[in-house]
Design a protein around this motif. Structure first.
Motif, short mmCIF file in Angstrom:
data_model
loop_
_atom_site.label_atom_id
_atom_site.label_comp_id
_atom_site.label_asym_id
_atom_site.label_seq_id
_atom_site.Cartn_x
_atom_site.Cartn_y
_atom_site.Cartn_z
N GLN A 126 -4.62 16.84 4.06
CA GLN A 126 -4.63 15.64 3.22
C GLN A 126 -3.27 14.92 3.22
OE1 GLN A 126 -7.34 14.41 1.05
NE2 GLN A 126 -8.46 15.66 2.52
N LEU A 127 -2.81 14.56 4.40
CA LEU A 127 -1.47 13.99 4.56
C LEU A 127 -1.46 12.49 4.30
CD1 LEU A 127 0.85 15.87 5.51
CD2 LEU A 127 0.85 14.61 7.64
N ASP A 128 -0.46 12.02 3.55
CA ASP A 128 -0.23 10.59 3.35
C ASP A 128 1.19 10.27 3.82
OD1 ASP A 128 -2.65 9.61 1.93
OD2 ASP A 128 -2.03 11.10 0.44
N LEU A 129 1.31 9.18 4.58
CA LEU A 129 2.62 8.81 5.12
C LEU A 129 2.63 7.32 5.42
CD1 LEU A 129 5.38 9.80 6.30
CD2 LEU A 129 4.22 10.09 8.48
N GLN A 130 3.76 6.67 5.12
CA GLN A 130 3.92 5.25 5.46
C GLN A 130 5.17 5.07 6.31
OE1 GLN A 130 3.48 2.24 2.56
NE2 GLN A 130 1.86 3.26 1.42
N MET A 145 6.07 -4.72 4.87
CA MET A 145 5.03 -4.59 5.89
C MET A 145 5.14 -3.22 6.55
SD MET A 145 4.42 -7.00 9.22
CE MET A 145 3.23 -6.55 10.47
N ASN A 146 3.99 -2.56 6.74
CA ASN A 146 3.97 -1.24 7.36
C ASN A 146 3.60 -1.33 8.84
OD1 ASN A 146 4.56 0.33 5.05
ND2 ASN A 146 2.50 -0.02 4.31
N SER A 147 4.34 -0.59 9.70
CA SER A 147 3.94 -0.46 11.09
C SER A 147 2.78 0.50 11.22
CB SER A 147 5.11 0.04 11.94
OG SER A 147 6.02 -1.00 12.18
N ALA A 148 2.81 1.56 10.38
CA ALA A 148 1.75 2.57 10.45
C ALA A 148 1.55 3.23 9.09
CB ALA A 148 2.09 3.61 11.50
N ARG A 149 0.30 3.64 8.85
CA ARG A 149 -0.03 4.37 7.62
C ARG A 149 -0.95 5.54 7.97
NH1 ARG A 149 -3.21 1.60 3.62
NH2 ARG A 149 -3.80 0.09 5.23
N VAL A 150 -0.69 6.65 7.37
CA VAL A 150 -1.56 7.82 7.49
C VAL A 150 -2.12 8.04 6.09
CG1 VAL A 150 -1.62 10.30 7.97
CG2 VAL A 150 -0.17 8.80 9.35
N VAL A 151 -3.45 7.98 5.97
CA VAL A 151 -4.09 8.00 4.64
C VAL A 151 -5.02 9.20 4.53
CG1 VAL A 151 -5.44 6.68 2.97
CG2 VAL A 151 -4.02 5.47 4.64
#
Length: 351
Positions: free
Chosen positions: A21-25, A1-7
């Motif tokens: 164009q940043l992606d982060l989990q 489970m993710n607390s936050a996602r940057v898509v």
């Protein structure tokens, strides 16, 4: 489970692109450090997660809800996030109790038990940060370390989903920083809150984080565990920025074999188990100072021969500068391994 996602998030300020164009989990209960030099975009990313800025493109998700995209933005008080700033940001006219209790009155997603009995919750948080019994003091009556503890208690009092920390220890002295590192790690273990921690101090990131995201010019250069970031850098920038690195010259005979250049002698093959493909073009092998071993030089011995040109005493360890051919390598050894200036030494690469 993710607390936050940057898509796919980008952020522009006028003609300047701060994030590309940043992606982060950020996983549930994970401690993620955003590490990079000034101007790399780490604070911009934190402000986007907090809700102070909107992305130019892409989406930000917190607790499986899209809280921001180019057309909408949920305000900070509706995101159930806590924030700790470098400047403490305490209200000088409020007591310690009033500062810490403030989110219980103004945050929208506060557990009912905390809202009904704020005194008990504030007392519990102040005990956790080592400030029990200081409820009636004002910020002007506190030391820098105590102010930072109040800021920390205020950020966690309502049990946030996500705790955002922007260089929170940079204004403290070295001894206090070490102490506060332990406090933050203790709180992370106790509460299990996901943390995103912005810093330009690589030792802080290596010591505290589960995952490190190294940023450069608004992009993620590498993301991984502290061990991977340190021992398996994926670019020359990461190798230089996180810890110290020697770039040994030679040639890559095959993905797992590096031929170390030896002046006036056949190249020395070194077996490499990790993927260093990012270094193939430069024909170098990144080696940390603690991955080199020194021993007394034996006449006629095969291997790498160097000469001690500088020594730094560091308590439990010694840092040597060793001249090898035209290069200078940095080597860290145990305090028991002592070599004199200008002494010839054998150098072994231990990967």
């Amino acid at each position: 489970m993710n607390s936050a996602r940057v898509v796919g998030v980008s952020k522009k300020f006028g003609g300047v692109t701060a994030l590309h164009q940043l992606d982060l989990q950020i996983g549930q209960g994970e401690f993620v450090a955003l590490l990079g030099p000034s101007g790399c975009g780490k604070t911009t990313l934190l402000r986007l997660l907090a809700g102070f800025e909107s992305p130019t493109s892409g989406e930000i998700w917190i607790n499986n809800e899209c809280v921001a995209d180019a057309s909408k933005r949920k305000p900070p008080e509706e995101r159930r996030i806590g924030m700790v700033f470098q400047s403490f940001a305490l209200w000088p006219h409020l007591t310690v109790y009033e500062n810490v209790a403030f989110p219980l009155q103004h945050q929208q997603q506060v557990p009912e038990a905390f809202r009904q009995n704020p005194k008990a919750r504030v007392a519990q948080m102040l005990e956790m940060v080592g400030l029990g019994g200081m409820e009636e003091r004002f910020p002007s009556q506190l030391s820098g370390g105590q102010k930072q503890r109040v800021a920390l208690a205020r950020a966690i009092v309502f049990n946030p989903t996500l705790l955002l920390m922007d260089e929170p220890l940079s204004s403290l002295d070295a001894e206090l920083r070490m102490q506060m590192r332990k406090e933050i790690q203790f709180i992370h273990r106790e509460l299990g809150t996901s943390i995103v921690y912005v810093t330009h101090d690589q030792s802080e990131a290596l010591a505290m984080a589960d995952q490190i995201v190294v940023m450069k010019s608004g992009r993620v250069e590498q993301a991984g565990t502290p061990h991977d970031i340190y021992y398996a850098p994926e670019s020359p920038f990461v190798a230089k920025f996180v810890g110290r690195a020697n770039f040994l010259k030679g040639s890559w005979a095959a993905p797992g074999t590096f031929l170390l250049e030896k002046h006036g002698a056949p190249a020395l093959p070194i077996t490499v188990s990790r993927d260093f493909s990012a270094f193939y073009a430069q024909q170098v092998l990144p080696v940390r100072p603690d991955q080199l071993k020194l021993s007394a030089w034996q006449p006629g011995a095969d291997g790498i021969v160097g000469k001690v040109v500088h020594v730094q005493f560091q308590g439990r360890e010694l840092i040597y500068s060793i001249r090898v051919g035209e290069e200078e390598w940095e080597v860290v050894t145990d305090i028991s391994e002592r070599f004199a200036y200008d002494e010839p030494v054998q150098v072994e690469v231990c990967l």
